[in-house]
Design a protein around this motif. Structure first.
Motif, PDB file in Angstrom:
ATOM      1  N   ARG A 122      47.933  39.424  39.277  1.00 46.24           N
ATOM      2  CA  ARG A 122      46.705  38.808  38.748  1.00 46.24           C
ATOM      3  C   ARG A 122      46.045  39.761  37.757  1.00 46.24           C
ATOM      4  NH1 ARG A 122      44.314  35.132  43.616  1.00 46.24           N
ATOM      5  NH2 ARG A 122      44.876  33.245  42.518  1.00 46.24           N
ATOM      6  N   GLN A 127      47.171  35.772  33.324  1.00 50.10           N
ATOM      7  CA  GLN A 127      46.284  34.700  33.796  1.00 50.10           C
ATOM      8  C   GLN A 127      46.840  33.311  33.478  1.00 50.10           C
ATOM      9  OE1 GLN A 127      42.346  35.521  32.289  1.00 50.10           O
ATOM     10  NE2 GLN A 127      41.701  36.379  34.233  1.00 50.10           N
ATOM     11  N   SER A 133      46.164  30.323  40.845  1.00 51.23           N
ATOM     12  CA  SER A 133      44.842  29.937  40.340  1.00 51.23           C
ATOM     13  C   SER A 133      44.837  28.498  39.839  1.00 51.23           C
ATOM     14  CB  SER A 133      44.407  30.860  39.201  1.00 51.23           C
ATOM     15  OG  SER A 133      44.058  32.113  39.722  1.00 51.23           O
ATOM     16  N   GLY A 176      36.466  31.984  46.438  1.00 54.84           N
ATOM     17  CA  GLY A 176      37.502  32.433  45.497  1.00 54.84           C
ATOM     18  C   GLY A 176      37.713  31.319  44.470  1.00 54.84           C
ATOM     19  N   VAL A 177      38.929  31.189  43.995  1.00 54.22           N
ATOM     20  CA  VAL A 177      39.208  30.205  42.950  1.00 54.22           C
ATOM     21  C   VAL A 177      38.934  28.778  43.462  1.00 54.22           C
ATOM     22  CG1 VAL A 177      40.988  29.266  41.437  1.00 54.22           C
ATOM     23  CG2 VAL A 177      40.926  31.730  41.914  1.00 54.22           C
ATOM     24  N   ASP A 197      30.728  34.025  51.435  1.00 53.77           N
ATOM     25  CA  ASP A 197      31.955  34.799  51.241  1.00 53.77           C
ATOM     26  C   ASP A 197      31.671  36.171  51.814  1.00 53.77           C
ATOM     27  OD1 ASP A 197      34.213  36.359  49.933  1.00 53.77           O
ATOM     28  OD2 ASP A 197      34.552  34.392  49.039  1.00 53.77           O
ATOM     29  N   ARG A 199      32.849  38.910  50.301  1.00 57.45           N
ATOM     30  CA  ARG A 199      32.773  39.830  49.165  1.00 57.45           C
ATOM     31  C   ARG A 199      31.405  39.638  48.518  1.00 57.45           C
ATOM     32  NH1 ARG A 199      35.480  38.327  45.125  1.00 57.45           N
ATOM     33  NH2 ARG A 199      35.892  36.224  45.868  1.00 57.45           N
ATOM     34  N   GLY A 227      40.353  42.591  44.374  1.00 62.33           N
ATOM     35  CA  GLY A 227      39.410  41.473  44.346  1.00 62.33           C
ATOM     36  C   GLY A 227      39.527  40.577  45.567  1.00 62.33           C
ATOM     37  N   GLN A 240      28.930  37.208  61.374  1.00 58.42           N
ATOM     38  CA  GLN A 240      29.189  36.064  60.499  1.00 58.42           C
ATOM     39  C   GLN A 240      29.100  34.752  61.298  1.00 58.42           C
ATOM     40  OE1 GLN A 240      33.162  35.339  58.988  1.00 58.42           O
ATOM     41  NE2 GLN A 240      32.340  34.728  57.002  1.00 58.42           N
ATOM     42  N   ALA A 258      38.767  30.157  53.156  1.00 52.58           N
ATOM     43  CA  ALA A 258      38.826  31.619  53.335  1.00 52.58           C
ATOM     44  C   ALA A 258      40.236  32.116  53.659  1.00 52.58           C
ATOM     45  CB  ALA A 258      37.862  32.042  54.432  1.00 52.58           C
ATOM     46  N   LEU A 259      40.680  33.083  52.890  1.00 56.56           N
ATOM     47  CA  LEU A 259      41.994  33.693  53.137  1.00 56.56           C
ATOM     48  C   LEU A 259      41.910  35.204  52.955  1.00 56.56           C
ATOM     49  CD1 LEU A 259      44.371  31.224  51.244  1.00 56.56           C
ATOM     50  CD2 LEU A 259      44.119  31.465  53.714  1.00 56.56           C
ATOM     51  N   PRO A 407      41.599  42.157  39.273  1.00 52.88           N
ATOM     52  CA  PRO A 407      41.330  41.000  38.446  1.00 52.88           C
ATOM     53  C   PRO A 407      40.090  41.213  37.579  1.00 52.88           C
ATOM     54  CG  PRO A 407      41.740  40.356  40.706  1.00 52.88           C
ATOM     55  CD  PRO A 407      41.676  41.845  40.672  1.00 52.88           C
ATOM     56  N   ALA A 408      40.156  40.662  36.371  1.00 55.63           N
ATOM     57  CA  ALA A 408      39.077  40.850  35.417  1.00 55.63           C
ATOM     58  C   ALA A 408      37.743  40.409  35.996  1.00 55.63           C
ATOM     59  CB  ALA A 408      39.392  40.065  34.153  1.00 55.63           C
TER      60      ALA A 408
HETATM   61  P1  NAD Z   1      41.850  33.950  48.408  1.00 57.46           P
HETATM   62  O1  NAD Z   1      42.522  32.636  48.279  1.00 57.46           O
HETATM   63  O2  NAD Z   1      42.620  35.123  48.867  1.00 57.46           O
HETATM   64  O3  NAD Z   1      40.599  33.795  49.423  1.00 57.46           O
HETATM   65  C1  NAD Z   1      39.608  32.834  49.204  1.00 57.46           C
HETATM   66  C2  NAD Z   1      38.251  33.430  49.445  1.00 57.46           C
HETATM   67  O4  NAD Z   1      38.016  33.606  50.848  1.00 57.46           O
HETATM   68  C3  NAD Z   1      38.024  34.810  48.828  1.00 57.46           C
HETATM   69  O5  NAD Z   1      36.929  34.747  47.936  1.00 57.46           O
HETATM   70  C4  NAD Z   1      37.743  35.704  50.027  1.00 57.46           C
HETATM   71  O6  NAD Z   1      36.816  36.736  49.728  1.00 57.46           O
HETATM   72  C5  NAD Z   1      37.174  34.708  51.016  1.00 57.46           C
HETATM   73  N1  NAD Z   1      37.152  35.127  52.427  1.00 57.46           N
HETATM   74  C6  NAD Z   1      38.062  35.852  53.111  1.00 57.46           C
HETATM   75  N2  NAD Z   1      37.659  36.009  54.391  1.00 57.46           N
HETATM   76  C7  NAD Z   1      36.478  35.361  54.525  1.00 57.46           C
HETATM   77  C8  NAD Z   1      35.577  35.149  55.602  1.00 57.46           C
HETATM   78  N3  NAD Z   1      35.792  35.655  56.799  1.00 57.46           N
HETATM   79  N4  NAD Z   1      34.455  34.431  55.373  1.00 57.46           N
HETATM   80  C9  NAD Z   1      34.199  33.919  54.155  1.00 57.46           C
HETATM   81  N5  NAD Z   1      35.016  34.076  53.091  1.00 57.46           N
HETATM   82  C10 NAD Z   1      36.147  34.791  53.265  1.00 57.46           C
HETATM   83  O7  NAD Z   1      41.104  34.303  47.063  1.00 57.46           O
HETATM   84  P2  NAD Z   1      41.452  33.873  45.579  1.00 57.46           P
HETATM   85  O8  NAD Z   1      40.859  32.560  45.297  1.00 57.46           O
HETATM   86  O9  NAD Z   1      42.901  34.058  45.366  1.00 57.46           O
HETATM   87  O10 NAD Z   1      40.633  34.969  44.762  1.00 57.46           O
HETATM   88  C11 NAD Z   1      40.683  36.337  45.154  1.00 57.46           C
HETATM   89  C12 NAD Z   1      40.087  37.211  44.080  1.00 57.46           C
HETATM   90  O11 NAD Z   1      40.935  37.250  42.956  1.00 57.46           O
HETATM   91  C13 NAD Z   1      38.728  36.781  43.574  1.00 57.46           C
HETATM   92  O12 NAD Z   1      37.957  37.945  43.401  1.00 57.46           O
HETATM   93  C14 NAD Z   1      39.032  36.135  42.254  1.00 57.46           C
HETATM   94  O13 NAD Z   1      37.944  36.191  41.368  1.00 57.46           O
HETATM   95  C15 NAD Z   1      40.179  36.986  41.792  1.00 57.46           C
HETATM   96  N6  NAD Z   1      41.082  36.333  40.820  1.00 57.46           N
HETATM   97  C16 NAD Z   1      41.398  36.987  39.672  1.00 57.46           C
HETATM   98  C17 NAD Z   1      42.278  36.438  38.770  1.00 57.46           C
HETATM   99  C18 NAD Z   1      42.658  37.154  37.510  1.00 57.46           C
HETATM  100  O14 NAD Z   1      41.934  37.985  37.040  1.00 57.46           O
HETATM  101  N7  NAD Z   1      43.813  36.861  36.959  1.00 57.46           N
HETATM  102  C19 NAD Z   1      42.832  35.200  39.026  1.00 57.46           C
HETATM  103  C20 NAD Z   1      42.498  34.555  40.218  1.00 57.46           C
HETATM  104  C21 NAD Z   1      41.626  35.140  41.109  1.00 57.46           C
END
Ligand code: NAD
Length: 457
Positions: A122, A127, A133, A176-177, A197, A199, A227, A240, A258-259, A407-408
């Motif tokens: 990522r 991207q 994503s 997240g996304v 979240d 984070r 990230g 929580q 949430a993951l 990630p940016a």
């Molecule tokens: P993910 O699918 O791994 O998780 C989804 C969300 O669940 C995350 O925001 C995580 O913080 C949250 N989470 C985990 N445990 C939790 C809990 N107990 N309670 C509540 N929330 C909880 O995440 P994702 O959608 O793949 O995104 C992960 C990160 O990557 C983010 O910071 C996103 O901005 C970043 N990202 C960057 C790029 C890029 O720059 N190319 C692309 C996609 C995502």
């Protein structure tokens, strides 16, 4: 250079790996393209449209892949489907390698070079190739649409001569996304939206979409590497749960996303929390594929417990297959383009490229990815029983691999002060930190999920 597009063989997979638009581009790079008959049908792309774009349409997979240098697919195809492809042919797909060593070994043995698109780092450069994503964004959207379909009331506030309808309250867990798109979609449909979240950086993004960020002071920022979130300590989990339980009881719609990399989905919504919700409430568990965030979720099923509908449908993005295929096909095109020498009009992957190294699973008859190297059919049988344990470990490595490539979006947020804790005030930044796709809320073709009492569909 021949490129083949095969029809998906996994039940319930309506997406396709190429569109007339991406095929026209590939032909422009000097390729010839063969599509298996009916490959795009479930994504509303007819064979005729592929032909109009310049592709040949073949009656069988065997004919489509014959002597192909590249095969494009959504799910990992079986080696037998790809028999007849050129030796060393490149396969781009969501390869799902964890616990599937036998299938990997078979693809390696067939001399294919299979790339797992979901292992794409990522980083900014990749991207446009990020299938996680592009698909999670659509799943977040569809989760809200499914919730709205199952919810027997209107979502927006309505002031009518016959009385006022209050706005539905929607709560998104995990921003997240997928979560950010769910927030944006629920807002567009008129719901009063809150989100949580672990984070702290997510707070600013949630608020920039006009939703309320819910977090407790007792919960330290649980940002992990790249990230992603880290697993919570027992005390943090308890804090929580305490915060969330009071909030959930007042919600009409809860969407959980949430993951944590390399771990089963954290259980965030207990049976007691479900039972605290009003009759007619709806929960959509987008983490169902990894076990679910809700204690009662049955992956792949829609159930009703105590008058609360819990939707554990898998592959939600597949419900809007035409859009999902459009974006997925673009992801593949962008990656494949990096492997094409346009002057020579030939496939020339740079095996040292970091994107290639991160995603390549098999090459020259062997499994070459460091997380799976050594996989063989025999090893696979032995490993099968420990697959569930092995998968998180391997996934954790993948998460760690992105450590240097923060990630940016995460970087940008990290540079700013940590988002306010709850009850959070409006973030000062007016501009959305995250840019969810500007999807226009529309009624899907999908029908209301058939709900069954505690038994699934
Ligand atoms: P993910 O699918 O791994 O998780 C989804 C969300 O669940 C995350 O925001 C995580 O913080 C949250 N989470 C985990 N445990 C939790 C809990 N107990 N309670 C509540 N929330 C909880 O995440 P994702 O959608 O793949 O995104 C992960 C990160 O990557 C983010 O910071 C996103 O901005 C970043 N990202 C960057 C790029 C890029 O720059 N190319 C692309 C996609 C995502």
């Amino acid at each position: 250079m021949k490129i083949a597009v095969v029809r998906e063989r996994v039940d319930g997979e309506p997406r396709v790996a190429a569109t007339p638009e991406t095929i026209a581009k590939l032909i422009g790079f000097g390729a010839s393209v063969s599509v298996e008959k009916g490959a795009g049908e479930a994504s509303r792309i007819l064979d005729r449209q592929y032909k109009d774009a310049g592709a040949g349409v073949e009656a069988t997979a065997a004919a489509a892949v014959k002597d192909a240098d590249v095969i494009l697919a959504v799910r990992r195809p079986e080696a037998s489907t790809l028999a007849g492809a050129a030796r060393g042919a490149v396969v781009l797909a969501i390869a799902d390698p964890y616990g599937n060593e036998r299938a990997l070994a078979a693809l390696a043995k067939a001399g294919l070079s299979i790339f797992a698109m979901e292992l794409m780092p990522r980083i900014t450069r990749a991207q446009v190739m990020d299938v996680l994503s592009s698909q999670a964004n659509l799943a977040g959207y569809q989760a809200v649409i499914d919730a709205a379909m199952a919810y027997d009331r209107a979502l927006p506030m309505m002031m009518t001569a016959a009385g006022t309808v209050r706005a539905a309250k929607a709560f998104v867990m995990g921003a997240g996304v997928a979560g950010l798109q769910a927030i944006a979609t629920a807002k567009r449909l008129g719901a009063a939206v809150s989100a949580t979240d672990v984070r702290a950086a997510a707070g600013e993004q949630v608020e920039s979409l006009g939703a309320k960020f819910i977090m407790t002071d007792a919960l330290k920022d649980a940002s992990g590497t790249g990230g992603y979130a880290r697993e919570l300590t027992k005390d943090e989990q308890a804090a929580q749960a305490e915060l969330v339980s009071g909030h959930i009881a007042k919600q009409d719609i809860v969407i959980t996303t949430a993951l944590i990399p390399g771990r089963p989905a954290p259980k965030l919504v207990t049976k007691a929390m479900v039972e605290s919700m009003a009759p007619g409430s709806v929960i959509v568990d987008l983490a169902a594929e990894r076990g679910g965030n809700v204690e009662l979720t049955l992956p792949g099923k829609v159930i009703v417990h105590n008058n609360v509908t819990i939707i554990g449908t898998l592959n939600l993005q597949g419900k809007i297959a035409a859009t999902a295929s459009q974006l997925y096909a673009k992801n593949l095109l962008a990656f494949l383009e990096t492997m094409i020498d346009k002057d020579a009009k030939a496939l020339k992957p740079d095996w040292e490229d970091e994107l290639v190294k991160a995603t390549l699973l098999t090459r020259d008859g062997a499994v070459v990815h460091p997380n799976f190297a050594g996989a063989s059919p025999a090893a696979s049988v032995a490993k099968k029983s420990t697959a569930a344990k092995a998968a998180p470990k391997a996934l954790a490595k993948t998460g760690a691999a992105s450590k240097t490539a923060k990630p940016a979006a995460a970087k940008a947020s990290a540079a700013k002060p940590a988002a306010a804790k709850v009850p959070a005030k409006k973030a000062s930044a007016k501009k959305p930190a995250a840019k969810p796709a500007a999807a226009t809320a529309k009624r899907p073709a999908a029908r209301k999920p058939a709900a069954k009492k505690d038994g699934g569909q």
